[in-house]
Scaffold this motif. Structure first.
Motif, PDB file in Angstrom:
ATOM      1  N   LEU A  98      13.014 118.467 -14.138  1.00  0.00           N
ATOM      2  CA  LEU A  98      11.731 118.746 -13.511  1.00  0.00           C
ATOM      3  C   LEU A  98      10.606 118.863 -14.542  1.00  0.00           C
ATOM      4  O   LEU A  98       9.484 118.399 -14.323  1.00  0.00           O
ATOM      5  N   PHE A  99      10.940 119.469 -15.664  1.00  0.00           N
ATOM      6  CA  PHE A  99       9.934 119.604 -16.719  1.00  0.00           C
ATOM      7  C   PHE A  99       9.504 118.238 -17.255  1.00  0.00           C
ATOM      8  O   PHE A  99       8.316 117.965 -17.443  1.00  0.00           O
ATOM      9  N   LEU A 100      10.534 117.344 -17.475  1.00  0.00           N
ATOM     10  CA  LEU A 100      10.211 116.002 -17.961  1.00  0.00           C
ATOM     11  C   LEU A 100       9.414 115.213 -16.918  1.00  0.00           C
ATOM     12  O   LEU A 100       8.486 114.470 -17.267  1.00  0.00           O
ATOM     13  N   ALA A 101       9.803 115.363 -15.614  1.00  0.00           N
ATOM     14  CA  ALA A 101       9.052 114.677 -14.565  1.00  0.00           C
ATOM     15  C   ALA A 101       7.608 115.178 -14.513  1.00  0.00           C
ATOM     16  O   ALA A 101       6.663 114.391 -14.320  1.00  0.00           O
ATOM     17  N   PHE A 102       7.458 116.479 -14.694  1.00  0.00           N
ATOM     18  CA  PHE A 102       6.102 117.039 -14.716  1.00  0.00           C
ATOM     19  C   PHE A 102       5.299 116.472 -15.886  1.00  0.00           C
ATOM     20  O   PHE A 102       4.124 116.121 -15.741  1.00  0.00           O
ATOM     21  N   LEU A 103       5.963 116.376 -17.054  1.00  0.00           N
ATOM     22  CA  LEU A 103       5.272 115.810 -18.207  1.00  0.00           C
ATOM     23  C   LEU A 103       4.882 114.362 -17.961  1.00  0.00           C
ATOM     24  O   LEU A 103       3.789 113.919 -18.335  1.00  0.00           O
ATOM     25  N   LEU A 104       5.810 113.576 -17.316  1.00  0.00           N
ATOM     26  CA  LEU A 104       5.517 112.174 -17.031  1.00  0.00           C
ATOM     27  C   LEU A 104       4.336 112.064 -16.064  1.00  0.00           C
ATOM     28  O   LEU A 104       3.429 111.243 -16.265  1.00  0.00           O
ATOM     29  N   LEU A 105       4.365 112.878 -14.993  1.00  0.00           N
ATOM     30  CA  LEU A 105       3.269 112.848 -14.038  1.00  0.00           C
ATOM     31  C   LEU A 105       1.947 113.256 -14.699  1.00  0.00           C
ATOM     32  O   LEU A 105       0.898 112.644 -14.449  1.00  0.00           O
ATOM     33  N   ALA A 106       2.029 114.278 -15.531  1.00  0.00           N
ATOM     34  CA  ALA A 106       0.820 114.715 -16.229  1.00  0.00           C
ATOM     35  C   ALA A 106       0.291 113.616 -17.141  1.00  0.00           C
ATOM     36  O   ALA A 106      -0.918 113.389 -17.246  1.00  0.00           O
ATOM     37  N   ALA A 107       1.253 112.874 -17.800  1.00  0.00           N
ATOM     38  CA  ALA A 107       0.828 111.786 -18.686  1.00  0.00           C
ATOM     39  C   ALA A 107       0.142 110.674 -17.902  1.00  0.00           C
ATOM     40  O   ALA A 107      -0.874 110.111 -18.336  1.00  0.00           O
ATOM     41  N   VAL A 108       0.716 110.337 -16.713  1.00  0.00           N
ATOM     42  CA  VAL A 108       0.102 109.286 -15.891  1.00  0.00           C
ATOM     43  C   VAL A 108      -1.292 109.705 -15.434  1.00  0.00           C
ATOM     44  O   VAL A 108      -2.254 108.931 -15.486  1.00  0.00           O
TER      45      VAL A 108
END
Length: 619
Positions: free
Chosen positions: A15-25
């Motif tokens: 979830l943390f990595l997905a959050f980081l990916l979404l934040a990056a996008v």
């Protein structure tokens, strides 16, 4: 259990990595939109900046032509009104006017010399000849090969008429290279290039060796593969004569912004260019710095959070240490602390007050008016200190206030002290409980402020009062009913001193005049400099016109005896106007009357004085 924990940790990391990916996008989208917006803003700024640069270049060219036109028209008018203006007289007149530039700066042709070559004139030159005959000033076309290094030249010609007939022409040449090359006006992206377009589309540019050459504008744009619609747009802008900016695209993403300005002469138009490559790099650089700044801010916030936790845990220990430090500072610091109890009406000081002031008790019941053991207060400030304590009871919680007062020191003089204080309130009743304050010695600061005030009232060049200080002090005397006379002194032909001997000699003369005026008047009279070479003196309490006239004569005599090494053989004189104060007078009215009298002295031949009266001025 361990497997469940591992699964939980895996989900958390995912979830943390997905959050980081979404934040990056999301950040990428935001930065892309931000970059597009910044680029548009930079382009808009560049267009406005180019338009202003082109207009400035046009104004420089027009100003040069207008200056030449004004000079030639003034000379032509002088020749036309001269009683005997033969060719020799005109040549001498041109030489005298042009000065060091010589007669070559302006040339004179008789009507016969002008008409002699008319058979070879072009149609445009024939039209210019007719305009000269009608009394109009003419700006000629560009001529190649007549300027420096074979460059372009054009001429400004003004007719000389007698009884409505053309008798001759005055003309001067202007270098045509001022219309081409670097603009000289800096934009936010540097200096652009300027070209001249005239006729049906002839473009004048500078070659690599600095010599100008002519190109066909349309053919040149098509050679550089500029789209036809943009060529047509640029042609329309040139034909309309309106100020505009056009973007020209070229293969490979290259291009230019072109500003077109009509010069108003002979169909000439300025053609100012700026490459787009100078603009595109700025938004990218801003975006890069923004990303770096965002990352740095996130890191800084994380660091500040850790520091905040550390500060929170150490707060109690620091508070305890502050209390101990406060007790030590109260013992050793030069700052005196005081505490006033609003309930018991008691006033308490730290012991160090007795090092500077003869205070018998550190804890006293204060009854006001400097009594109760606080007799060191200045009599005028005792009431101020009472008001301070009453005002302290009405301060809002957390609000600071301060005042300045004088206290008699052990060294036998009063010291200026600043008292800054704050009130603490009972948390249950909301009533003022006690006020805590500190006394700081600001005597040295007060002395510096007074010295600075005195210096600010003086004119640096002459050590007399400056204009504002003199006006303020004279106005204060007039409002108090003081009578007297105001002298206005203006140095005659002071500009000639600066022009002939230099500004250093002028400054030395002003200093000498200021010194002489102070010697001519009493100490209570006010001497000031109110303009470049103008002085004013307010003579207090004088009533006799005879005394005033003797004083004015003394001023003129004193100034005429000034001899300086930098003014060899230069006689210094002055014109003086004097006005008497009237009932309910103010400075501006008194100044106006003295000024009128001074100009009466000027008109009367200078080096004299005039006294203003209600019926006029008299010498």
């Amino acid at each position: 259990m361990d497997r469940r924990k591992k699964r939980h940790v895996g989900w958390t990391i995912g979830l943390f990595l997905a959050f980081l990916l979404l934040a990056a996008v999301l950040m990428s989208g935001l930065f892309a939109g931000y970059r597009a917006r910044v680029q548009k803003l930079f382009v808009d700024m560049a267009v406005q900046d180019m338009r202003g640069s082109a207009m400035a270049r046009r104004q420089v060219v027009q100003a040069d032509i207008d200056d030449a036109t004004d000079t030639l028209q003034s000379m032509a008018a002088a020749i036309q009104t001269a009683d005997s203006a033969d060719r020799a007289w005109i040549d001498r007149y041109i030489g005298a006017v042009c000065g060091e530039q010589g007669s070559g700066a302006v040339t004179y042709l008789t009507a016969e010399e002008l008409v002699a070559g008319a058979a070879d004139y072009t149609p445009q030159e024939q039209e210019g000849l007719e305009e000269l005959r009608r009394g109009q000033t003419v700006v000629t076309p560009l001529y190649a090969g007549r300027g420096e290094a074979g460059g372009y030249t054009f001429y400004v010609a003004a007719p000389v008429l007698r009884q409505g007939q053309l008798t001759g022409v005055l003309y001067c040449s202007i270098c045509g290279e001022m219309l081409t090359g670097p603009t000289g006006e800096k934009t936010i992206y540097g200096a652009g290039e300027s070209y001249l377009v005239y006729g049906s589309g002839t473009l004048v540019v500078l070659a690599g060796d600095g010599a100008p050459r002519e190109l066909d504008l349309v053919a040149e744009l098509r050679r550089q593969q500029v789209p036809d619609e943009q060529v047509a747009q640029l042609q329309a802008a040139l034909e309309s004569g309106e100020s505009t900016v056009v973007r020209i695209a070229q293969p490979g993403g290259q291009g230019s912004y072109v500003a077109v300005e009509d010069l108003g002469y002979n169909g000439w138009r300025l053609f100012c260019c700026m490459r787009t490559t100078r603009m595109t790099g700025h938004p990218t650089a801003i975006l890069r710095y923004t990303v770096i700044l965002a990352v740095a801010l996130i890191a800084l916030l994380a660091l500040l959070g850790g520091v905040g936790v550390w500060l929170f845990w150490g707060q109690r220990r620091r508070l305890r240490m502050e209390e101990e430090r406060y007790a030590l500072l109260a013992r050793f610091s030069d700052t005196v602390l005081l505490e006033y109890d609003h309930r018991d009406k008691t006033l308490q000081f730290t012991p160090n007050i007795q090092n500077q002031f003869a205070v018998a008790q550190l804890n006293m019941r204060y009854t006001g008016r400097g009594q109760g053991g606080l007799s060191v207060l200045h009599p005028q400030d005792a009431v101020l200190f009472d008001s301070l304590l009453k005002k302290a009871a009405s301060l809002a919680p957390g609000q600071n206030d301060s005042c300045q007062l004088r206290m008699w020191g052990r060294d036998g003089r009063y010291h200026w002290m600043r008292c800054q204080y704050q009130t603490l309130y009972d948390a249950r009743t909301g009533r003022p409980e006690r006020s805590i304050g500190k006394l700081m010695d600001i005597s040295e600061q007060k002395r510096k402020e007074e010295a600075l005030r005195r210096r600010s009232a003086l004119d640096r060049a002459t050590s007399t009062f400056n204009k504002a200080a003199l006006e303020e002090q004279v106005e204060e005397l007039l409002q108090g009913g003081t009578k007297g006379f105001l002298f206005m002194i203006d140095l005659d032909d002071f500009k000639r001193v600066n022009d002939c001997c230099g500004h250093a000699a002028g400054d030395a003369l002003l200093r000498a005049v200021g010194t002489g005026l102070r010697h001519c008047f009493r100490q209570e009279d006010m001497v000031g400099r109110v303009g470049g070479d103008e002085f004013a003196v307010f003579m207090v309490g004088a009533h006799s016109d005879e005394i005033v006239q003797r004083r004015a004569a003394r001023i003129i005599s004193s100034i005429s005896t000034i001899h300086l090494p930098d003014l060899p053989g230069h006689a210094v004189t002055a014109s003086v106007g004097v006005a008497r104060t009237a009932d309910r007078d103010d400075y501006q009215a008194l100044y106006g009357r003295a000024d009128q009298a001074m100009y009466r002295a000027k008109r009367g031949g200078k080096n004299r004085f005039c006294l203003y009266r209600d019926t006029g001025e008299t010498e």
